[in-house]
Motif scaffolding. Structure first.
Motif, PDB file in Angstrom:
ATOM      1  N   THR A 112     -28.947  -3.792  -7.764  1.00  0.00           N
ATOM      2  CA  THR A 112     -27.838  -4.188  -6.895  1.00  0.00           C
ATOM      3  C   THR A 112     -27.003  -2.964  -6.537  1.00  0.00           C
ATOM      4  OG1 THR A 112     -27.725  -6.361  -7.944  1.00  0.00           O
ATOM      5  CG2 THR A 112     -25.821  -5.681  -6.649  1.00  0.00           C
ATOM      6  N   GLU A 114     -23.705  -1.441  -3.824  1.00  0.00           N
ATOM      7  CA  GLU A 114     -22.605  -1.753  -2.911  1.00  0.00           C
ATOM      8  C   GLU A 114     -22.431  -0.591  -1.945  1.00  0.00           C
ATOM      9  OE1 GLU A 114     -18.628  -1.790  -4.475  1.00  0.00           O
ATOM     10  OE2 GLU A 114     -19.195  -0.516  -6.180  1.00  0.00           O
ATOM     11  N   GLU A 189     -22.650  -5.958  -0.568  1.00  0.00           N
ATOM     12  CA  GLU A 189     -23.671  -5.665  -1.569  1.00  0.00           C
ATOM     13  C   GLU A 189     -25.062  -6.009  -1.047  1.00  0.00           C
ATOM     14  OE1 GLU A 189     -22.772  -7.954  -5.006  1.00  0.00           O
ATOM     15  OE2 GLU A 189     -20.784  -7.094  -5.300  1.00  0.00           O
ATOM     16  N   LYS A 216     -24.235  -1.140  -8.636  1.00  0.00           N
ATOM     17  CA  LYS A 216     -23.214  -2.016  -9.221  1.00  0.00           C
ATOM     18  C   LYS A 216     -23.370  -2.034 -10.739  1.00  0.00           C
ATOM     19  CE  LYS A 216     -20.897  -4.982  -7.515  1.00  0.00           C
ATOM     20  NZ  LYS A 216     -19.454  -5.126  -7.282  1.00  0.00           N
TER      21      LYS A 216
END
Length: 216
Positions: A112, A114, A189, A216
């Motif tokens: 993940t 951002e 995200e 993240k």
């Protein structure tokens, strides 16, 4: 694969978002023969993934050097103690230089990320399709563009993407000012089965700090 990455942070000065382009202009002029710093040759733009990127994150100036750009940025950090922006000399004695080998490439797990700065994904060819699409079509367009950005970036490092890239998005649209023109950008995200080092940029105007990501 591992990539050599140097992150140079200027710690003693607060800067505005638009200053990333001015830092790029100053260093590009000072070291004019090093086209890796400005991606121009004989007044023509060189189309490649930028291996030196200039960013303003939380009012802090960051210069990122990747692979052959890492040594150049390291030397700038060691040898340059000032910037000249709009005829104003700025001392840059207080700085942090981080040199690392960073994992890059297809991952077995989803990661993940951002966007720390707006991702400039759309161009004149696809913006009409995006604007005329429904929500599902818009997301599919952005997914294709993001995957395409990752593949293009990989080519810049001679990395062959040998597995299918999949991604999920949770983005919101915003506006970004580039050379006085308003562009649609995206923040938020995304998840993707690909390792990308922190502070790398995706999309358009990467060298000026747009599309900067962080895990993240």
């Amino acid at each position: 694969m591992d990539l050599n990455v140097c992150k140079l942070e200027l710690l003693n000065i607060k800067m505005k978002k638009r200053d990333s382009e001015k830092i790029r202009g100053y260093l590009g002029n000072k070291y004019e023969k090093m086209d890796i710093l400005h991606n121009h040759k004989d007044d023509k733009f060189i189309y490649r993934y930028p291996k030196v990127q200039y960013k303003i994150i939380d009012e802090k100036a960051i210069i990122l050097g990747i692979e052959e750009g890492a040594n150049i940025v390291t030397n700038i950090g060691i040898n340059d103690d000032k910037l000249i922006i709009e005829d104003k000399s700025i001392n840059t004695f207080e700085k942090k230089i981080s040199i690392n080998k960073c994992d890059f490439g297809v991952s077995d797990d989803y990661v993940t990320y951002e966007f720390l700065t707006p991702w400039i994904a759309l161009n004149q060819k696809n913006i009409n399709n995006y604007n005329n699409g429904n929500d599902m079509e818009k997301e599919e367009i952005l997914q294709r563009i993001l995957i395409g950005n990752i593949i293009s970036m990989s080519k810049g490092f001679n990395y062959t993407v040998d597995n299918k890239i999949k991604c999920w998005l949770n983005l919101q649209s915003t506006y970004a000012n580039i050379k006085g023109l308003k562009h649609v950008g995206f923040v938020g995200e995304f998840k993707v089965n690909f390792n990308i080092p922190d502070y790398f940029g995706l999309g358009k105007n990467v060298s000026k700090g747009f599309g900067t990501i962080k895990k993240k």
